[in-house]
Design a protein around this motif. Sequence first.
Motif: not given
Length: 233
Positions: A226-233, A87-88, A117-124, A114-115
């Motif tokens: 997941l750092l970019p999704y959570f907007k963590i530097d 994917q990356l 996070f959404q894939n993990m969210k769907s999985e669980y 983002s992808d």
Amino acid sequence: RKLYENRTDFDKIGAVFCDISWNKDRLESFVASRIKYFNYDNLGTDCNKSDHDLWKEEFALRNKGEFEDLVDFIWTITRSSPRDVIQLLNLSKKHATKKITKSDIETALADFSSDKFQNMKSEYSSVFPGVFDFARRTLSSKERAWEYDALIKAVEAVVDDSTALPKAIKDEDWFDERDNIDRVQLLFDVGILGKVTDGKTHFVSDVPLDEASSVEHCSLAVHPALLPYFKID
């Protein structure tokens, strides 16, 4: 994961499962094999190039040091599975003018995260509905690393805030039947957080399926993917 939650059912069929070994060396050879396959017309079936030379077919690499640094960088982000690597790199290739650079990969990270996070969210979602919304609120302070007590306090703040989560989530069994210690454990069990031990971060993907790994009183870190999704530097 339903089997993981129900140990009685898992014990009945656990013997038919096997753990797939996935590490940095496997990542290196996995990408090299894909490059060889997709460049069949140019490389032919008798290609004896090293992994380093095969990577140079697709990546802008000037020397062995850059190759090793790039493998380390990709491994840090995609250590959960070969699927994440594919994917990356597919996203990175869209940004490349010719061969993929580290800058192209960095540019692709936001979409990849983002992808992911959404894939993990769907999985669980069928097992732990709302757990990723809970995680997003808990990690809203933008910290990439957490001491255990600080994370417990962050969970407590979300649990005690009547507006932080929809009532539907708080009524879910996974939430209602757990205390805050178990809620922190769940953030590890679904792959959002890793456990830091001796300076190294270990994720649930590193734990054999038939074993458990407690994070109580451990330092924890957000998964790099997941750092970019959570907007963590």
